[in-house]
Scaffold this motif. Structure first.
Motif, mmCIF file in Angstrom:
data_model
loop_
_atom_site.group_PDB
_atom_site.id
_atom_site.type_symbol
_atom_site.label_atom_id
_atom_site.label_comp_id
_atom_site.label_asym_id
_atom_site.label_seq_id
_atom_site.Cartn_x
_atom_site.Cartn_y
_atom_site.Cartn_z
ATOM 1 N N TYR A 195 0.938 -1.086 -0.125
ATOM 2 C CA TYR A 195 0.149 -0.017 -0.001
ATOM 3 C C TYR A 195 1.049 1.462 -0.133
ATOM 4 N N GLN A 196 1.799 1.221 0.711
ATOM 5 C CA GLN A 196 2.616 2.440 1.089
ATOM 6 C C GLN A 196 3.690 2.651 -0.279
ATOM 7 N N SER A 197 4.055 1.363 -0.731
ATOM 8 C CA SER A 197 4.574 1.510 -2.164
ATOM 9 C C SER A 197 4.050 2.181 -3.297
ATOM 10 N N ALA A 198 2.634 1.908 -3.275
ATOM 11 C CA ALA A 198 1.810 2.405 -4.202
ATOM 12 C C ALA A 198 1.763 3.886 -4.042
ATOM 13 N N ILE A 199 1.614 4.405 -2.834
ATOM 14 C CA ILE A 199 1.462 5.940 -2.503
ATOM 15 C C ILE A 199 2.761 6.283 -2.845
ATOM 16 N N ALA A 200 3.918 5.942 -2.370
ATOM 17 C CA ALA A 200 5.234 6.723 -2.682
ATOM 18 C C ALA A 200 5.342 6.536 -4.393
ATOM 19 N N SER A 201 4.978 5.582 -4.990
ATOM 20 C CA SER A 201 5.069 5.724 -6.493
ATOM 21 C C SER A 201 4.235 6.718 -7.141
#
Length: 187
Positions: free
Chosen positions: A25-31
């Motif tokens: 989830y946080q990888s998606a937000i950071a991306s």
């Protein structure tokens, strides 16, 4: 970029189900913040397709709609927000989808009446949401337009006080357009 790398490292460490969810989830937000929309959408797709996270489907679809919005595909974003607003189990998720729809209608489509409708529905769905006060204020501001745009009929019986009041109302309308609705040209 450092946060994204750290979350991706977590995925390589055999995380438990909660850690995996948070890392993806946080990888998606950071991306998304790095303007890597496709990568962010891929991380969200991995979560959506995993049955273990079915209870988070509403939140995940909200982020997918956000990704469409970042990518400039407002039609897909709108469709996804509508789907979430109609199918989400949690009222805060429904309210956020409605709020995001209102923002699209206000700022992208310039359809203020429709935006007001979505702001009102968002507040109804969850008054305790962090954006509920903003939605209420924006709905109120749009509602003021109708009051401020009423025209005065000038005839021989019209008093100077009525004319002054109409001028002041026009001033308030200009102020509303400029400062609240971000429309300086209309002001």
């Amino acid at each position: 970029a450092d946060a994204l790398n750290a979350y991706l490292q977590v995925l390589g460490m055999d995380p438990n189900i909660d850690q995996k969810y948070r890392a993806l989830y946080q990888s998606a937000i950071a991306s998304f913040r790095l303007q890597r929309i496709d990568a962010g959408m891929d991380y969200l797709d991995r979560l959506i397709n995993d049955e273990a996270y079915f209870d988070s489907l509403g939140v995940l679809k909200l982020r997918v709609a956000e990704g469409y919005e970042y990518d400039g595909d407002l039609e897909l974003a709108e469709d996804t927000y509508r789907d979430v607003s109609e199918s989400a189990q949690r009222r805060n998720v429904t309210a956020e989808a409605l709020y995001r729809l209102a923002l699209i209608y206000q700022f992208d489509y310039d359809q203020l009446e429709k935006a007001k409708e979505f702001y009102d529905k968002a507040v109804e769905a969850d008054r305790s949401a962090p954006f509920a006060q903003d939605a209420l204020q924006r709905s109120s501001d749009i509602g003021k337009l109708k009051t401020f745009t009423e025209e005065i009929k000038i005839d021989p019986a019209t008093t100077q006080a009525s004319i002054d009041e109409a001028a002041y109302t026009q001033y308030l309308l200009a102020e509303l357009y400029w400062f609240k609705l971000n429309k300086p040209d209309s002001a």
